[in-house]
Design an enzyme around this catalytic site. Structure first.
Site, PDB file in Angstrom:
ATOM      1  N   GLU A 173       0.887  -0.537  -0.222  1.00 59.80           N
ATOM      2  CA  GLU A 173       0.297  -0.009  -0.033  1.00 59.80           C
ATOM      3  C   GLU A 173       1.168   1.037  -0.108  1.00 59.80           C
ATOM      4  O   GLU A 173       1.772   1.314   0.340  1.00 59.80           O
ATOM      5  CB  GLU A 173      -0.949   0.233   1.681  1.00 59.80           C
ATOM      6  CG  GLU A 173      -1.317   1.358   1.341  1.00 59.80           C
ATOM      7  CD  GLU A 173      -2.852   0.934   2.114  1.00 59.80           C
ATOM      8  OE1 GLU A 173      -3.079  -0.051   3.445  1.00 59.80           O
ATOM      9  OE2 GLU A 173      -3.241   1.991   2.760  1.00 59.80           O
ATOM     10  N   ASN A 195      -6.270   1.512   3.250  1.00 58.89           N
ATOM     11  CA  ASN A 195      -7.240   3.235   3.147  1.00 58.89           C
ATOM     12  C   ASN A 195      -6.777   4.028   2.594  1.00 58.89           C
ATOM     13  O   ASN A 195      -7.365   4.857   2.153  1.00 58.89           O
ATOM     14  CB  ASN A 195      -6.937   3.151   4.652  1.00 58.89           C
ATOM     15  CG  ASN A 195      -7.291   2.136   5.501  1.00 58.89           C
ATOM     16  OD1 ASN A 195      -8.478   1.770   5.746  1.00 58.89           O
ATOM     17  ND2 ASN A 195      -7.132   2.582   7.204  1.00 58.89           N
ATOM     18  N   ASN A 240     -12.351  -1.081  -0.566  1.00 60.07           N
ATOM     19  CA  ASN A 240     -11.533  -1.408   0.363  1.00 60.07           C
ATOM     20  C   ASN A 240     -12.646  -0.549   1.976  1.00 60.07           C
ATOM     21  O   ASN A 240     -12.812   0.086   2.037  1.00 60.07           O
ATOM     22  CB  ASN A 240     -10.639  -0.682   0.792  1.00 60.07           C
ATOM     23  CG  ASN A 240      -8.847  -1.285   2.297  1.00 60.07           C
ATOM     24  OD1 ASN A 240      -8.973  -2.475   1.734  1.00 60.07           O
ATOM     25  ND2 ASN A 240      -9.082  -0.580   3.080  1.00 60.07           N
ATOM     26  N   GLU A 241     -12.330  -2.355   3.030  1.00 59.77           N
ATOM     27  CA  GLU A 241     -13.120  -1.949   4.190  1.00 59.77           C
ATOM     28  C   GLU A 241     -14.034  -0.640   4.364  1.00 59.77           C
ATOM     29  O   GLU A 241     -14.337   0.093   5.004  1.00 59.77           O
ATOM     30  CB  GLU A 241     -11.989  -1.115   4.771  1.00 59.77           C
ATOM     31  CG  GLU A 241     -11.055  -2.545   5.208  1.00 59.77           C
ATOM     32  CD  GLU A 241      -9.998  -2.527   6.263  1.00 59.77           C
ATOM     33  OE1 GLU A 241      -9.569  -1.565   6.888  1.00 59.77           O
ATOM     34  OE2 GLU A 241      -9.361  -3.587   6.995  1.00 59.77           O
ATOM     35  N   TYR A 260      -6.728  -8.387  11.975  1.00 62.02           N
ATOM     36  CA  TYR A 260      -5.300  -8.116  12.589  1.00 62.02           C
ATOM     37  C   TYR A 260      -6.142  -8.947  13.692  1.00 62.02           C
ATOM     38  O   TYR A 260      -6.554  -9.407  14.072  1.00 62.02           O
ATOM     39  CB  TYR A 260      -5.212  -6.807  12.376  1.00 62.02           C
ATOM     40  CG  TYR A 260      -4.752  -6.565  10.788  1.00 62.02           C
ATOM     41  CD1 TYR A 260      -3.435  -6.779  10.369  1.00 62.02           C
ATOM     42  CD2 TYR A 260      -5.866  -5.962  10.352  1.00 62.02           C
ATOM     43  CE1 TYR A 260      -2.964  -6.616   9.599  1.00 62.02           C
ATOM     44  CE2 TYR A 260      -5.327  -5.570   9.187  1.00 62.02           C
ATOM     45  CZ  TYR A 260      -4.207  -5.635   8.784  1.00 62.02           C
ATOM     46  OH  TYR A 260      -3.979  -5.000   7.140  1.00 62.02           O
ATOM     47  N   GLU A 299      -6.656  -9.397   3.542  1.00 63.70           N
ATOM     48  CA  GLU A 299      -5.463  -8.375   4.844  1.00 63.70           C
ATOM     49  C   GLU A 299      -5.491  -9.567   6.059  1.00 63.70           C
ATOM     50  O   GLU A 299      -6.466  -9.565   6.499  1.00 63.70           O
ATOM     51  CB  GLU A 299      -6.068  -6.954   4.922  1.00 63.70           C
ATOM     52  CG  GLU A 299      -5.837  -6.016   4.179  1.00 63.70           C
ATOM     53  CD  GLU A 299      -5.884  -5.042   4.562  1.00 63.70           C
ATOM     54  OE1 GLU A 299      -6.135  -4.642   5.560  1.00 63.70           O
ATOM     55  OE2 GLU A 299      -6.709  -3.562   3.861  1.00 63.70           O
ATOM     56  N   GLN A 344       1.441  -6.411   5.988  1.00 67.37           N
ATOM     57  CA  GLN A 344       1.410  -5.978   4.807  1.00 67.37           C
ATOM     58  C   GLN A 344       3.053  -6.862   3.588  1.00 67.37           C
ATOM     59  O   GLN A 344       3.473  -7.921   4.464  1.00 67.37           O
ATOM     60  CB  GLN A 344       1.719  -4.665   3.948  1.00 67.37           C
ATOM     61  CG  GLN A 344       0.294  -4.430   4.443  1.00 67.37           C
ATOM     62  CD  GLN A 344       0.033  -2.949   3.498  1.00 67.37           C
ATOM     63  OE1 GLN A 344       1.139  -2.060   3.024  1.00 67.37           O
ATOM     64  NE2 GLN A 344      -1.102  -2.345   4.275  1.00 67.37           N
TER      65      GLN A 344
HETATM   66  O1  AHR Z   1      -2.830  -3.033   6.073  1.00 63.59           O
HETATM   67  C1  AHR Z   1      -3.416  -1.819   6.861  1.00 63.59           C
HETATM   68  C2  AHR Z   1      -4.668  -0.910   7.044  1.00 63.59           C
HETATM   69  O2  AHR Z   1      -5.358  -2.203   7.736  1.00 63.59           O
HETATM   70  C3  AHR Z   1      -5.010  -1.169   5.773  1.00 63.59           C
HETATM   71  O3  AHR Z   1      -5.094   0.250   5.036  1.00 63.59           O
HETATM   72  C4  AHR Z   1      -6.834  -0.603   5.366  1.00 63.59           C
HETATM   73  O4  AHR Z   1      -6.849  -1.830   4.541  1.00 63.59           O
HETATM   74  C5  AHR Z   1      -7.062  -1.566   7.315  1.00 63.59           C
HETATM   75  O5  AHR Z   1      -7.527  -1.129   8.269  1.00 63.59           O
END
Ligand code: AHR
Length: 494
Positions: A27, A72, A172-173, A244, A291, A345
């Site tokens: 990103e 993001n 995204n999200e 995460y 992710e 990432q």
């Molecule tokens: O990977 C970091 C961020 O985590 C990304 O930009 C977003 O999609 C997620 O919230």
């Protein structure tokens, strides 16, 4: 020593892992692009300013795809800013990460980098501030073969051949209130539907990935997912989910992350099956877990706008690596439905690989299980049955101390075992219709300090080593001695 039995049959296959399961993510965030993959001032940089040491390491992973350009970031990004002569590209504020985006790297440069690394790109379009037409134009710019405006613009910028990008993320999200352009699910569906229509008019062969939940803790999950699948049933091929993991309560719960990930996947699987049942139609829609990682440090944003601030940088510990290994097992064990996954990432930002200018790279602890996952686990994933499971209690229910996956392909049987118990364990595998295995290697990662890390001062603090005399094979039984709190990766020739 504690004994633990697993039964596996060659004919009991969960699924075949698709190449796109082996992906990652870059990103425009922190030092992922600027100072990560790209740094013309680094001694290793090539004629395009890309770091050769980064390219070489990433090439070794054999990644099948890399998601780009966010995250993001994409929800405020106009791709047109990043093409054409560099001196004409605008410098802009990136509101998502409180950073300055110079647009020195854009679509064409990233495609060039991906080509050097030998990976496909999974492109995300801006459905925050962007329009369906911006998205369509990007598809035409990348994939157009005809004599049309954006295909011609790509040619004018020196790229005669179309990129033929197959996988496209519809934003995204969009379920998250932190997202630029976050909206209700109804508004997202409407926007994504229009974008899908226009994008497919530019290239009918693309595969579309809609935004599902940004985590199982989101209040809107799985209702959001169900509605997105229902609303975009005819348009999409995949639903994207993100998660995460971090140690925020007990150590047991952190070790149970592999089970939490499994629980999240089953929630979304149920939503998908519900919609399929309601529609009396089993259209193939899969999950793109695009992710996932361990992430608990450095979540704060910069106070001032600067270029490539060092944010979201993690040196994951040995303990994080144990948890990470379990996550890759869960991805494999759900490969019938999870067809795409992207480690978030790849460089500097919550990444397996860290850089400093002229100081080389550090391979973080999670690099090693990620490398094994990408390199060796392609094939049929076999269902495992535990006979006398050895378990602990976590928020996610009874959880096995041993996270496991078993993959078979033409040449090898590959077994990944993570032992979360504080005692050694003997794992006995009964293999049905799998004969004559010969051990190639038993790689183990152990450390007496759970918080041990690799960093620029000590790049080799946590490293895999190879175990001898830990495996015995007789008839169809394989017995493996697994140390307490250890990651184990075993390859057998067949
Ligand atoms: O990977 C970091 C961020 O985590 C990304 O930009 C977003 O999609 C997620 O919230």
């Amino acid at each position: 020593m504690k004994k633990f039995k697993i039964v596996v049959s060659r004919n009991n296959v969960i699924g075949t892992s698709q190449d796109t399961l082996y992906g990652s993510f870059i990103e425009h965030l922190g030092r992922a692009v600027y100072g990560g993959i790209y740094d013309p001032k680094d001694v290793t940089s090539d004629e395009d300013g890309f770091r050769k040491d980064v390219i070489e390491n990433i090439k070794n992973l054999d990644l099948s795809l890399v998601r780009y350009p966010g995250g993001n970031f994409v929800s405020g990004y106009f791709w047109e800013d990043g093409i054409g002569p560099r001196e004409l590209r605008p410098t802009k504020k990136d509101e998502a990460w409180i950073s300055i985006e110079t647009n020195e790297i854009g679509t064409d440069e990233f495609m060039k980098w991906a080509n050097k690394v030998g990976t496909e790109v999974m492109m995300a379009v801006n459905l925050g501030t962007g329009t369906a037409t911006n998205a369509k134009n990007l598809v035409e710019y990348c994939n157009g073969n005809g004599d049309t405006e954006y295909a011609n613009l790509r040619r004018k910028n020196g790229n005669e051949k179309a990129y033929n990008i197959k996988y496209w993320c519809l934003g995204n999200e969009m379920d998250g209130d932190w997202q630029i352009g976050h909206s209700t699910v109804e508004n997202y569906i409407e926007k994504a539907k229009e974008a899908a229509k226009q994008m497919k008019s530019a290239d009918p062969n693309i595969k579309l990935i809609a935004c599902g939940s940004s985590g199982y803790t989101m209040k809107s999950c799985p209702e959001w997912d169900k509605k997105v699948i229902e609303g975009l049933y005819d348009e999409i091929d995949y639903l994207s989910i993100h998660q995460y993991f971090f140690e925020n309560s007990t150590e047991e719960d952190f070790f149970a992350s592999y089970k939490a990930m499994d629980y999240f996947i089953s929630m979304i699987r149920s939503a998908l099956e519900y919609v399929q049942a309601k529609n009396r139609n089993r259209k193939e829609i899969y999950l793109s877990f695009d992710e996932y990682n361990i992430w608990y440090n450095n979540k704060s944003l910069p106070k001032e706008y600067t270029i490539a601030p060092p944010i979201l940088e993690e040196f994951q510990s040995f303990k994080d690596m144990l948890v990470f290994g379990g996550l890759t097992n869960t991805l494999l064990n759900n490969c019938d439905i999870v067809k795409i996954s992207c480690l978030a990432q790849l460089v500097n930002v919550i990444a397996p690989l860290m850089t400093e200018r002229n100081k080389g790279v550090v391979l973080n602890t999670i690099w090693y299980p990620f490398y094994n996952f990408c390199k060796y686990t392609r094939g049929d994933v076999l269902k495992t049955y535990s006979l006398n499971d050895y378990t602990f209690n976590s928020t996610f229910g009874e959880t096995s101390y041993i996270s496991k996956s078993i993959v078979i392909n033409d040449k090898e049987v590959v077994i990944q075992l993570v032992n979360y118990a504080k005692e050694d364990v003997e794992v006995e595998l009964s293999l049905e219709d799998i004969n004559d295995l010969k051990l190639i290697s038993h790689q183990e990662i152990v450390h007496d300090d759970l918080s041990a890390k690799n960093d620029f001062e000590n790049k080799e603090n946590v490293l895999p080593k190879y175990k001898k005399n830990s495996v015995s094979i007789s008839d169809n039984k394989v017995s493996i001695k697994v140390d307490k709190l250890s990651y184990n990766f075993l390859r057998f020739a067949r």
